[in-house]
Scaffold this active site. Structure first.
Site, PDB file in Angstrom:
ATOM      1  N   VAL A 109     -35.020  11.531  75.664  1.00  0.00           N
ATOM      2  CA  VAL A 109     -36.292  12.226  75.437  1.00  0.00           C
ATOM      3  C   VAL A 109     -36.217  13.121  74.207  1.00  0.00           C
ATOM      4  CG1 VAL A 109     -36.903  12.138  77.886  1.00  0.00           C
ATOM      5  CG2 VAL A 109     -35.653  14.136  77.007  1.00  0.00           C
ATOM      6  N   HIS A 125     -38.449   7.032  79.188  1.00  0.00           N
ATOM      7  CA  HIS A 125     -38.439   8.232  80.027  1.00  0.00           C
ATOM      8  C   HIS A 125     -39.273   9.361  79.442  1.00  0.00           C
ATOM      9  CE1 HIS A 125     -34.449   6.850  82.081  1.00  0.00           C
ATOM     10  NE2 HIS A 125     -35.509   6.196  82.503  1.00  0.00           N
ATOM     11  N   CYS A 133     -50.997  18.210  81.444  1.00  0.00           N
ATOM     12  CA  CYS A 133     -51.579  18.900  82.596  1.00  0.00           C
ATOM     13  C   CYS A 133     -51.695  17.900  83.740  1.00  0.00           C
ATOM     14  CB  CYS A 133     -52.953  19.472  82.258  1.00  0.00           C
ATOM     15  SG  CYS A 133     -53.765  20.222  83.707  1.00  0.00           S
ATOM     16  N   CYS A 136     -55.905  17.922  84.888  1.00  0.00           N
ATOM     17  CA  CYS A 136     -56.989  17.341  84.078  1.00  0.00           C
ATOM     18  C   CYS A 136     -56.493  16.305  83.060  1.00  0.00           C
ATOM     19  CB  CYS A 136     -57.763  18.440  83.348  1.00  0.00           C
ATOM     20  SG  CYS A 136     -56.877  19.228  81.983  1.00  0.00           S
ATOM     21  N   GLY A 223     -24.458   3.665  74.586  1.00  0.00           N
ATOM     22  CA  GLY A 223     -24.409   5.025  75.112  1.00  0.00           C
ATOM     23  C   GLY A 223     -25.120   5.237  76.425  1.00  0.00           C
ATOM     24  N   SER A 225     -24.738   4.688  80.686  1.00  0.00           N
ATOM     25  CA  SER A 225     -23.898   4.309  81.819  1.00  0.00           C
ATOM     26  C   SER A 225     -24.616   3.349  82.758  1.00  0.00           C
ATOM     27  CB  SER A 225     -23.479   5.558  82.593  1.00  0.00           C
ATOM     28  OG  SER A 225     -24.624   6.272  83.021  1.00  0.00           O
ATOM     29  N   ASN A 249     -20.056   1.744  75.267  1.00  0.00           N
ATOM     30  CA  ASN A 249     -20.081   2.970  76.066  1.00  0.00           C
ATOM     31  C   ASN A 249     -18.643   3.371  76.361  1.00  0.00           C
ATOM     32  OD1 ASN A 249     -22.025   4.816  77.412  1.00  0.00           O
ATOM     33  ND2 ASN A 249     -20.837   4.304  79.234  1.00  0.00           N
ATOM     34  N   ARG A 250     -18.387   4.661  76.288  1.00  0.00           N
ATOM     35  CA  ARG A 250     -17.009   5.109  76.470  1.00  0.00           C
ATOM     36  C   ARG A 250     -16.479   4.858  77.875  1.00  0.00           C
ATOM     37  NH1 ARG A 250     -15.078   7.908  72.191  1.00  0.00           N
ATOM     38  NH2 ARG A 250     -16.561   8.867  70.735  1.00  0.00           N
TER      39      ARG A 250
END
Length: 279
Positions: A109, A125, A133, A136, A223, A225, A249-250
């Site tokens: 995000v 996401h 809001c 409304c 990156g 999981s 990915n680690r």
């Protein structure tokens, strides 16, 4: 494949490039791509110890938790908003310009893909840039809500150094006296335009992600999981089509058994190297 040295990593990335050469590549990115920009992951290396993500049930039903969320979110937002894209974000934007990457589906995000120059980005996401809001439907710029918070709470000072969570939140020392912002149109309850834990990804957003994936002939997971079901569902669609699936990915992921190749290394190292090989 766990990469233990530089030579092995280079060989693994070269193998990935061979699998991807000539393909239109979709990306599915998670918090791990932003850790090098100073934004921690929820789990694994770079995660903030003790991070406790807000659930939608708690947000709607617990006024005290909602107040804690808003003061913590405000304290962390300015630092979160000033995070800069890292080489992984930049590599993907340049690969899109080169016609190699078809687009990015991100679980983040933070908006860093857009700031890096990627133009086709599906933020499944949501984004911290907007506030909604719940009564409304009015949409606000997060910067305007920050101004309202500081007008309502003139005693607030934003520290220079804060311990961010992946959603830009911090843990405040106290919430005493904090006034929560409300909709300036109807005085309804506000909520950042992000999918909280316990919420579903909006159908139109998920369909857009599916469409991008259908128009692609390979998928890189970078990156993530893949703990969140929305990501697993997209990987499952790639698996059904038998297109190349590369996971960077680690730590191990739920989808590793489906992958054509896994690379246990950082996205800031792997993605720029892939970019060079696929030019």
């Amino acid at each position: 494949m766990s990469v233990s040295n530089t030579a092995e990593l280079s060989a693994t990335i070269a193998h990935a490039a061979e699998l991807l050469r000539g393909k239109r590549i979709a990306l599915l990115t998670g918090a791990g791509i932003s850790t090098d920009s100073g934004i921690p992951a929820y789990r694994g290396e770079g995660a903030r110890t003790g991070s406790d993500p807000m659930t939608i049930q708690t947000y709607l039903g617990d006024e005290r938790a909602r107040r804690r969320y808003w003061i913590g979110g405000h304290l962390g937002w300015r630092a979160f908003a000033h995070a800069e894209p890292n080489p992984g974000h930049t590599a993907l934007a340049e690969m899109e310009t080169d016609g190699v990457v078809s687009g990015v589906i991100t679980q983040n995000v933070d908006g860093l893909h857009l700031r890096a120059g990627s133009s086709r980005v599906i933020e499944v996401h949501g984004t911290m840039r907007r506030v909604l809001c719940l009564h409304c439907g009015q949409v606000f710029d997060r910067r305007d809500i920050a101004v309202q918070i500081e007008e309502l709470n003139p005693w607030i000072t934003v520290p220079e150094n804060v311990a961010l969570a992946p959603d830009g939140d911090v843990l405040p020392e106290t919430t005493d006296g904090f006034v929560v912002p409300v909709c300036t149109v109807c005085e309804g309850m506000l909520k950042p335009d992000v999918v909280f834990f316990g919420e579903y990804v909006p159908q139109d957003r998920f369909r857009a992600a599916e469409s991008l994936l259908r128009s692609s002939s390979a998928l890189i997971v970078a990156g993530s999981s893949l703990v969140v079901n929305s990501g697993v569902r997209l990987v499952e669609r790639a698996r059904r089509r038998s297109i190349p699936l590369i996971i960077v990915n680690r730590e191990p992921t739920r989808a590793d058994p489906w992958a054509s190749l896994t690379i246990a290394a950082g996205t800031s190292d792997v993605l720029p190297a892939l970019q060079e090989l696929l030019r």
